[in-house]
Design an enzyme around this catalytic site. Structure first.
Site, short mmCIF file in Angstrom:
data_model
loop_
_atom_site.label_atom_id
_atom_site.label_comp_id
_atom_site.label_asym_id
_atom_site.label_seq_id
_atom_site.Cartn_x
_atom_site.Cartn_y
_atom_site.Cartn_z
N HIS A 115 26.87 23.98 24.64
CA HIS A 115 26.59 22.57 24.93
C HIS A 115 27.72 21.68 24.43
CE1 HIS A 115 22.52 23.55 26.25
NE2 HIS A 115 22.64 24.52 25.36
N LYS A 126 42.72 33.08 -7.56
CA LYS A 126 43.60 34.19 -7.90
C LYS A 126 44.67 33.73 -8.89
CE LYS A 126 46.72 37.45 -5.66
NZ LYS A 126 47.24 38.01 -4.42
O1 F6P Z 1 46.37 28.48 1.13
C1 F6P Z 1 47.17 29.34 0.42
C2 F6P Z 1 46.42 30.22 -0.52
O2 F6P Z 1 47.35 30.81 -1.35
C3 F6P Z 1 45.55 31.26 0.16
O3 F6P Z 1 46.24 32.37 0.59
C4 F6P Z 1 44.57 31.55 -0.91
O4 F6P Z 1 43.48 32.24 -0.42
C5 F6P Z 1 44.25 30.15 -1.38
O5 F6P Z 1 45.50 29.48 -1.32
C6 F6P Z 1 43.63 30.03 -2.75
O6 F6P Z 1 44.47 30.54 -3.75
P1 F6P Z 1 43.93 30.84 -5.20
O7 F6P Z 1 42.89 31.90 -5.10
O8 F6P Z 1 45.12 31.31 -5.98
O9 F6P Z 1 43.36 29.57 -5.77
#
Ligand code: F6P
Length: 532
Positions: A371, A196
């Site tokens: 198990h 993201k």
């Molecule tokens: O672990 C924190 C976080 O921000 C998550 O919420 C997110 O899914 C992950 O890191 C990956 O973030 P990005 O998609 O920005 O690489």
């Protein structure tokens, strides 16, 4: 009196009660909920009608209905980040309109979905090729929400997988990418960088490694890279053609993002049509969540049962136990969904939470877990509420007898947790074996199962794309309802920041470029051991 008080009174009244004693001929149907062919049975919990009424009153007085409307209407309910929470928009129907800041967001959602589908089709058909021909392997590089959803779902939908092989790399541990790339052909591999933010250190480090691996064999590695990200400027700077960059908006949280372009690897694996079915399943659960009265509302009741066990009965963990091998990654997926969402310590207004927040979520598929850790679940001193999942039928008609065994094990475990085995019964078993006196008594005590341990069963017809969509949306809405009632913000994740900052600061220390000055004694000693 707090809003929790009526439930605490219910708990006090139920403490000496055995769940078995609650059963009459109607309980199983009265204490269960159905939604589009799925059944959630919570009759094997210590919830009676009065407790259920109190739980529903808790949901009412916490404003669940109002907040639900606010989320679906695109209001900025993620207050600490000033964002709407609109993963539901990613699976909304063709006639839906959802506005953020006055603007309908769905035309753009549909446009990006169509772009993803076109690219997925091209990869699957060979219209898009690698520099050595048709794509045989896709490597999705991402972590957290950019990995767990598609990785879980790609395994879950293996019977529908008719595209290229899809691999998932998440860990910054070089072993992960090394083992994944080992044996792949760079000339026919597509690397999908899913992030993201396009800044996550694990993902960017692995992407660099993949680029170097590809560059050794391929003239133009960037041409075999695609990206899923909200950060178009950064993907461009990385050299990825904007035609292969699929964006999404900041109102999609990472752990809620698999419905959109983050699901591209899944879409390539199973095809856009099956992916649409997955969306349709999620949409069906949305409609159910929006319209069913709380007592018949699966996400609401799943949430209320969870709150009853954790916040009221004090059971700190819950086990997710899919009797469905292809849901092997569901517990890991739910760990992020639930624990990153509801593992908070302050309420939305910043005040301390008056109750515990979300439980520890863990689990493994049955029958493997039987198990391993079921010993503790049956006879340990702590109660672990268990959430079983099971399908009426598998995808292997030739192995129907194995499916029958699987289902009977699932039901047997829930029954054993409920019923237990009394000392009298255990003594009778030992007596039959010929034991007497002190030895009989001692051996019998080891064979007692306390029983009266709560569990729920989520039963469905078959694990299809539609069913998977229902299941994932069900859990998403459960998190929402629990979060609203707990009064926290389920949609931020500040708790992951500190460790990230400290890791960055420790890099030069481990390289020997800076000293351990200012570090605690333990960290300094470990640095000096590991640096050597
Ligand atoms: O672990 C924190 C976080 O921000 C998550 O919420 C997110 O899914 C992950 O890191 C990956 O973030 P990005 O998609 O920005 O690489």
């Amino acid at each position: 009196m707090t809003k929790w008080a009526p439930l605490q009174a219910q708990h006090a009244a139920s403490i000496d009660r055995h769940i078995l004693d609650l059963f009459d001929e109607t309980r199983a149907s009265v204490f269960s909920v159905t939604a589009d062919g799925m059944l959630f049975d919570y009759s094997k919990t210590n919830i009676d009608s009065a407790t259920r009424d109190a739980l529903i009153a808790l949901a009412d007085c916490s404003g669940v209905a109002e907040k639900r409307a606010a989320m679906f209407a695109g209001e900025k309910i993620n207050l600490t980040e000033g964002r709407a929470v609109l993963h539901v928009a990613l699976r909304a129907g063709p006639d839906a309109v959802i506005r953020v800041d006055g603007q309908d967001v769905l035309p753009e959602v549909r446009r990006i979905r169509a772009d993803c589908a076109a690219f997925a089709r091209d990869v699957r058909s060979g219209a898009y090729t690698g520099q050595g021909g048709k794509i045989t392997d896709v490597v999705n590089i991402g972590i957290g929400g950019s990995d767990l959803g598609p990785a879980m779902a790609t395994l879950a939908l293996a019977p529908f997988h008719d595209g290229p092989r899809v691999h998932f790399v998440s860990n910054v541990d070089g072993a992960h990418i090394a083992d994944t790339l080992n044996g792949l052909n760079p000339e026919t591999t597509l690397v999908l960088v899913a992030s993201k933010t396009f800044t996550t250190i694990e993902t960017m480090t692995n992407a660099d490694t993949a680029k170097r691996w590809m560059a050794a064999k391929v003239a133009n590695p960037a041409a075999q890279f695609a990206a899923v990200s909200t950060a178009g400027d950064k993907t461009a700077a990385y050299g990825i053609d904007p035609a292969r960059v699929f964006g999404f908006e900041d109102w999609v949280g990472g752990r809620y993002s698999m419905w959109g372009p983050i699901g591209l690897s899944l879409m390539i694996a199973v095809g856009p049509e099956a992916f649409d079915q997955f969306l349709a399943g999620g949409r069906a659960m949305d409609t159910h969540f929006l319209t069913a009265p709380f007592a018949d509302n699966m996400p609401v009741m799943l949430a209320l049962v969870g709150l009853w066990h954790n916040q009221i009965c004090g059971h700190a963990t819950r086990a997710v136990l899919p009797y469905d091998q292809r849901l092997a990654r569901l517990p890991a997926y739910l760990q992020q969904l639930e624990m990153e969402s509801n593992g908070k310590r302050v309420a939305i207004d910043g005040s301390d939470l008056p109750t515990h927040s979300g439980p520890v979520v863990w689990g493994e598929p049955g029958t493997n877990g039987q198990h391993a850790f079921y010993q503790l679940i049956h006879q340990g001193t702590r109660v672990v509420p268990c959430e079983f999942l099971v399908a009426r039928k598998g995808h292997e008609p030739d192995l129907a007898h194995q499916h029958l065994l699987l289902v009977s094990n699932c039901l047997a475990q829930a029954e054993a947790l409920l019923r237990g085995r009394s000392l009298v019964e255990a003594r009778a078993i030992m007596a039959k074996k010929g034991l007497t006196g002190a030895e009989l008594e001692q051996q019998a005590r080891h064979r007692v199962f306390p029983g009266n341990r709560p569990s729920t069963v989520l039963a469905y017809d078959q694990l299809t794309p539609f069913t998977l969509g229902q299941i994932i949306a069900l859990y998403e809405h459960r998190v929402f309802v629990e979060g609203v009632i707990l009064g926290l913000n389920s949609y931020d994740q500040w708790g992951v920041e500190l460790g990230k900052e400290l890791a960055l600061a420790l890099q030069p220390v481990l390289e020997g470029r800076t000293t351990t000055e200012g570090k605690d004694g333990s960290t300094a000693a470990l640095v000096s051991f590991l640096r050597r």
